[in-house]
Design a protein around this motif. Structure first.
Motif, PDB file in Angstrom:
ATOM      1  N   VAL A 291     -43.955  12.543 -20.468  1.00 22.09           N
ATOM      2  CA  VAL A 291     -44.928  13.391 -19.953  1.00 22.09           C
ATOM      3  C   VAL A 291     -45.540  13.009 -18.549  1.00 22.09           C
ATOM      4  N   ARG A 292     -45.378  11.674 -18.168  1.00 17.17           N
ATOM      5  CA  ARG A 292     -45.913  11.182 -16.987  1.00 17.17           C
ATOM      6  C   ARG A 292     -44.957  11.532 -16.099  1.00 17.17           C
ATOM      7  N   LEU A 293     -43.723  11.539 -16.221  1.00 17.07           N
ATOM      8  CA  LEU A 293     -42.541  12.057 -15.236  1.00 17.07           C
ATOM      9  C   LEU A 293     -42.620  13.467 -14.832  1.00 17.07           C
ATOM     10  N   GLN A 294     -43.296  14.544 -15.553  1.00 16.16           N
ATOM     11  CA  GLN A 294     -43.141  15.563 -15.448  1.00 16.16           C
ATOM     12  C   GLN A 294     -44.085  16.038 -14.232  1.00 16.16           C
TER      13      GLN A 294
ATOM     14  N   ASN B 204     -44.470   9.883 -24.207  1.00 16.55           N
ATOM     15  CA  ASN B 204     -45.648   9.773 -23.191  1.00 16.55           C
ATOM     16  C   ASN B 204     -44.928   9.311 -21.657  1.00 16.55           C
ATOM     17  N   ARG B 205     -43.751   8.664 -21.856  1.00 19.90           N
ATOM     18  CA  ARG B 205     -43.114   8.439 -20.539  1.00 19.90           C
ATOM     19  C   ARG B 205     -42.386   9.716 -19.707  1.00 19.90           C
TER      20      ARG B 205
END
Length: 250
Positions: A247-250, A244-245
């Motif tokens: 994915v948020r950084l993408q 999830n981390r």
């Protein structure tokens, strides 16, 4: 037939570890080095403990409390060494991440960190099996077997192999839990490992009672199952959080 039995006892104790080594550890030289260094470290620690306790041995069957003191001090020593092992690993991890940053390479992933912890735990487990099981198996290759008076219906070597398998599993996956606990400052994981280790050690004292192995082995494997479940839940949570981390950084 006794040769086959001796090999069978060794495979009971270390067969799953060998499978784990071939399927996961052997693919990366650094993990092989971690297993070897960890095994050597824990073997030395067990030799030191045996040397310290040599002045008090042999202990009499009764009372049982000196055995409890022996188990307690051994667990405390090994858990202190586990913390030291973590600190050395953390410094090495920081060095590897700094080097990767200088050469524009990705730092260690969560999966790689867990594999290193797994390798360290496997070394701990193998050292335990070598010290408490494999070192006793030489007579098992002879013309007969041996039965202990307090567990007269199960061969002594089979009991040793079954107990060794339990501790190999506990030590292997406890290291993953402990590394995560120190990395996240998670008190539950930090306390879980020494408590399970101490309880598992105390449970082996039940073998001192007549027929105690029938009670001790199931209870010990309950601790194995508890360790595996806790480790599985922790790894799943960390992997989901890491995904999830990213994915948020993408």
């Amino acid at each position: 037939m006794t040769v086959a039995a001796g090999v069978g006892y060794a495979l009971i104790a270390l067969g799953p570890s060998l499978t784990l080594f071939v399927s996961v550890i052997s693919k990366k030289p650094f993990l092989i080095l971690t297993v070897l260094s960890s095994t050597l470290l824990w073997l030395v620690s067990l030799i030191v403990l045996s040397g310290l306790w040599r002045a008090f041995l042999p202990l009499k069957p009764t009372p049982w409390w000196p055995y409890g003191v022996l188990v307690f001090t051994s667990v405390c020593f090994q858990e202190a060494l586990r913390v030291l092992f973590w600190k050395v690993y953390k410094k090495l991890e920081d060095m590897l991440d700094a080097f990767a940053s200088r050469v524009s390479k990705p730092s260690l992933s969560l999966t790689e960190k867990m594999q290193i912890a797994l390798a360290g735990g496997l070394g701990h487990g193998v050292a335990h099996a070598v010290f408490f099981c494999l070192s006793l198996l030489t007579p098992a290759f002879g013309p007969a077997t041996y039965y202990a008076d307090r567990c007269s219906w199960i061969p002594f070597f089979l009991v040793s192999a079954i107990l060794a398998l339990a501790f190999v599993t506990i030590h292997t996956f406890s290291m993953v839990i402990a590394f995560n606990g120190h990395a996240e400052a998670n008190k539950l994981d930090q306390y879980f490992v020494p408590i399970v280790h101490l309880i598992s050690g105390i449970l082996t004292l039940i073998d001192l009672a007549p027929g105690g192995c029938v009670v001790a082995i199931p209870l010990l494997y309950f601790m194995v199952a508890l360790t595996l479940m806790h480790c599985g839940k922790m790894v799943h949570r960390r992997l989901v959080d890491d995904r999830n981390r990213r994915v948020r950084l993408q």
